[in-house]
Design an enzyme around this catalytic site. Structure first.
Site, PDB file in Angstrom:
ATOM      1  N   ASN A 179       9.894  -0.028   7.933  1.00  0.00           N
ATOM      2  CA  ASN A 179      10.686  -1.139   8.018  1.00  0.00           C
ATOM      3  C   ASN A 179      12.094  -1.346   8.825  1.00  0.00           C
ATOM      4  OD1 ASN A 179      11.842   0.070   5.782  1.00  0.00           O
ATOM      5  ND2 ASN A 179      12.480  -1.703   5.044  1.00  0.00           N
TER       6      ASN A 179
ATOM      7  N   LYS B 172       9.426  12.897   8.840  1.00  0.00           N
ATOM      8  CA  LYS B 172       7.962  12.348   9.044  1.00  0.00           C
ATOM      9  C   LYS B 172       8.292  11.072   9.239  1.00  0.00           C
ATOM     10  CE  LYS B 172       4.777  10.537   6.713  1.00  0.00           C
ATOM     11  NZ  LYS B 172       4.091   9.482   7.682  1.00  0.00           N
TER      12      LYS B 172
ATOM     13  N   SER C  74       8.256   2.949  -1.502  1.00  0.00           N
ATOM     14  CA  SER C  74       8.035   2.351  -2.810  1.00  0.00           C
ATOM     15  C   SER C  74       8.346   3.095  -4.012  1.00  0.00           C
ATOM     16  CB  SER C  74       6.594   1.686  -2.869  1.00  0.00           C
ATOM     17  OG  SER C  74       5.674   3.159  -3.022  1.00  0.00           O
TER      18      SER C  74
ATOM     19  N   GLU D 135      15.613   6.115  -1.810  1.00  0.00           N
ATOM     20  CA  GLU D 135      15.912   4.646  -2.170  1.00  0.00           C
ATOM     21  C   GLU D 135      14.616   3.810  -2.193  1.00  0.00           C
ATOM     22  OE1 GLU D 135      16.700   0.679   0.472  1.00  0.00           O
ATOM     23  OE2 GLU D 135      18.500   2.052   0.656  1.00  0.00           O
ATOM     24  N   LEU D 136      14.331   3.179  -3.147  1.00  0.00           N
ATOM     25  CA  LEU D 136      12.976   2.493  -3.563  1.00  0.00           C
ATOM     26  C   LEU D 136      12.883   1.016  -3.684  1.00  0.00           C
ATOM     27  CD1 LEU D 136      12.188   5.384  -6.386  1.00  0.00           C
ATOM     28  CD2 LEU D 136      11.580   5.253  -3.500  1.00  0.00           C
TER      29      LEU D 136
ATOM     30  N   CYS E 124      14.496  -3.798   1.653  1.00  0.00           N
ATOM     31  CA  CYS E 124      14.355  -3.297   0.366  1.00  0.00           C
ATOM     32  C   CYS E 124      15.630  -3.997  -0.380  1.00  0.00           C
ATOM     33  CB  CYS E 124      14.847  -1.801   0.052  1.00  0.00           C
ATOM     34  SG  CYS E 124      13.430  -0.768   0.742  1.00  0.00           S
TER      35      CYS E 124
ATOM     36  N   GLU F  28       7.810  -6.787  -6.388  1.00  0.00           N
ATOM     37  CA  GLU F  28       8.213  -7.199  -5.287  1.00  0.00           C
ATOM     38  C   GLU F  28       7.163  -7.515  -4.215  1.00  0.00           C
ATOM     39  OE1 GLU F  28      11.320  -4.243  -2.177  1.00  0.00           O
ATOM     40  OE2 GLU F  28       9.193  -3.377  -3.511  1.00  0.00           O
TER      41      GLU F  28
END
Length: 517
Positions: free
Chosen positions: A158, A181, A233, A254-255, A288, A386
């Site tokens: 994103n 990656k 996620s 960060e999820l 997010c 979400e």
């Protein structure tokens, strides 16, 4: 304006850290707006990761030997190149993600801000600093920061440039090497930014970008790195945390988020409604920290809803490599299906569509209208889960207390927004919210852009922080060095052990009067 030509993507593809790329299977990357091919990248393997780590470890030792100021100068040159090449970088981001151009510029600005902050503070933060020793005069103590070694970065699609190379910047400044990656849908964004790092003087072996599937390349990185930075996620974050835990290596993530906005009576409703469109639908809601829940005091709920829905309907949805579109495309068929499923589920259970609600294949294969729902309940898919798309639910509430209670009634805790009668009232509400960042009179951008402050999530929204001193120092191992002078703690030959120990205790008790004790 259109996407860069094929030659550009061929050049970027050659930067991937892949052995014998001509003999490898290649993945075609499509332009999100149209579905047409942009170019291909070689598909990496576990062996490629192993080779990249071998080269990175050798390069890291030389890089760590350079001063922090020297490393910062390389990153400052990179920042200048990002500014110079920003139009090209935004073209690449838009081509891969389908986001509106202003949202692509937001990503570039985040990269510039973060690089500037970390390059300026790294020399001081990494410099050895004195702390009080156990015993004054006898002990001189200092704390130093050694790099972790080789950091793994597993990045999402994103914000594919900011959350790949942007997260590599503090790791590099701390003296580490990095193996990245990128998401399989957006490798060119990471490669385009890496190209500028190499042009700025960063050794090629110090930063490797290895495209490939997460089950292969991602797993190999987790098995080899000395620290892992992940954005994605909450479910995947749990899995990676377990894998890092088994290896006893550090992990930062960060999820997900199900972020609330609170609007109270007395708030400037025109401003709040307009800003809520950006807060909810930036990058088509694929962010997010974007807003998915709106809690509005009943005294102003009808008026705010009318203004917000009108602003949403006025927003221009479209594919453009300029600033003529307000909202862009979703990135994939999977994201489109998720949004459509959440809308269909909610409406089948009684939710009301106030704006949007439909796919727009006339604009491109992956467009979906910005959608506002009312009467959403917890039994609906979008109630507590979400969506990560252009879907926001609006809830009238009796008062501020109920708004705070509902805003905190979630496993997530990433970001929140507050609009109140005054700044001080907004701050008082913010202090009671269970979220890593809270913006008063804005949605998310000022908190993200305040790179001197920590950014991250509470609850299942994350572990650790990016930005701020912690965003750099997490990539280091603190080391304490204590030098003992004049005499050590053995009893002098002229004093008995009993008297010596009583003397030490008397000295220890007296230390409470000294600063920092």
């Amino acid at each position: 304006m259109s996407a860069p030509n094929a030659e550009v993507f061929d050049r970027l593809s050659a930067l991937a850290a892949i052995n014998d790329p001509a003999e490898r299977a290649r993945k075609t990357i499509a332009e999100t707006f149209t579905g047409k091919p942009l170019g291909t990248v070689p598909v990496g393997s576990a062996e490629d990761v192993t080779v990249a780590f071998g080269k990175a470890r050798a390069a890291q030792a030389r890089w760590a030997a350079r001063s922090a100021k020297d490393r910062a100068e390389v990153l400052e040159r990179y920042r200048e190149l990002v500014i110079e090449q920003r139009e090209f970088l935004m073209d690449v981001i838009q081509a891969e993600t389908g986001k509106a151009r202003w949202a692509a510029q937001e990503e570039i600005m985040g990269l510039i801000f973060a690089t500037r902050y970390f390059a300026r503070v790294a020399p001081d933060l990494l410099d050895a600093h004195r702390v009080p020793g156990a015993f004054p005069v006898l002990n001189r103590a200092s704390v130093r920061h050694q790099p972790k070694g080789v950091v793994g970065v597993i990045a999402p699609w994103n914000y594919p440039m900011l959350l790949s190379i942007g997260d590599s910047i503090p790791a590099l400044l701390a003296g580490n090497a990095v193996v990245v990656k990128p998401d399989s849908q957006t490798p060119f964004s990471a490669l385009a930014s890496a190209e500028l790092l190499y042009q700025a003087g960063l050794p090629r072996d110090l930063l490797a970008v290895v495209p490939g599937p997460g089950t292969v390349v991602g797993t190999a990185i987790v098995d080899s790195c000395d620290y892992l930075m992940f954005t994605g996620s909450s479910a995947t974050g749990r899995t990676l945390a377990e894998q890092c835990g088994r290896r006893l290596i550090g992990f930062s993530a960060e999820l997900g988020g199900k972020n609330p906005m609170i609007v109270t009576r007395g708030a400037k409703l025109d401003r709040a409604a307009k800003a809520a469109v950006r807060a909810a639908f930036s990058n088509a809601g694929q962010l997010c920290i974007s807003i998915e829940r709106l809690y509005v005091e009943k005294a102003v709920a009808a008026e705010f809803t009318e203004k917000f829905v009108a602003a949403v309907k006025a927003a221009k949805l479209g594919a453009a490599y300029d600033y003529s579109a307000d909202i862009g495309s979703l990135i994939s068929e999977a994201q489109l299906e998720t949004v459509a499923k959440h809308v269909a589920d909610a409406t089948s259970k009684g939710a009301k569509v106030l704006a949007g609600g439909s796919a727009r294949p006339d604009l491109g294969p992956l467009f979906f209208e910005p959608t506002v729902l009312a009467d959403v309940t917890d039994e609906m898919e979008c109630g507590r889960n979400e969506t990560f798309g252009p879907l926001v639910s609006i809830y009238p509430v009796e008062n501020v207390e109920q708004a705070i209670e509902l805003a905190n009634d979630t496993e997530y805790g990433l970001n929140a927004s507050v609009w109140a009668q005054s700044k001080s009232a907004g701050e008082r509400i913010a202090e009671r919210l269970h979220a890593g960042t809270v913006c008063v009179d804005e949605g998310y951008a000022p908190a993200w852009g305040t790179t001197a402050a920590p950014m991250g999530g509470m609850g299942i929204s994350g572990v650790g922080r990016r930005h701020g001193p912690d965003g750099l120092l997490k990539f280091t191992e603190p080391q304490t060095v204590v030098v003992t002078r004049f005499m050590n703690l053995d009893a002098p030959v002229v004093i008995s052990q009993d008297k010596w120990q009583r003397l030490l205790m008397t000295l220890a008790r007296s230390l409470r009067f000294l600063p920092g004790r």
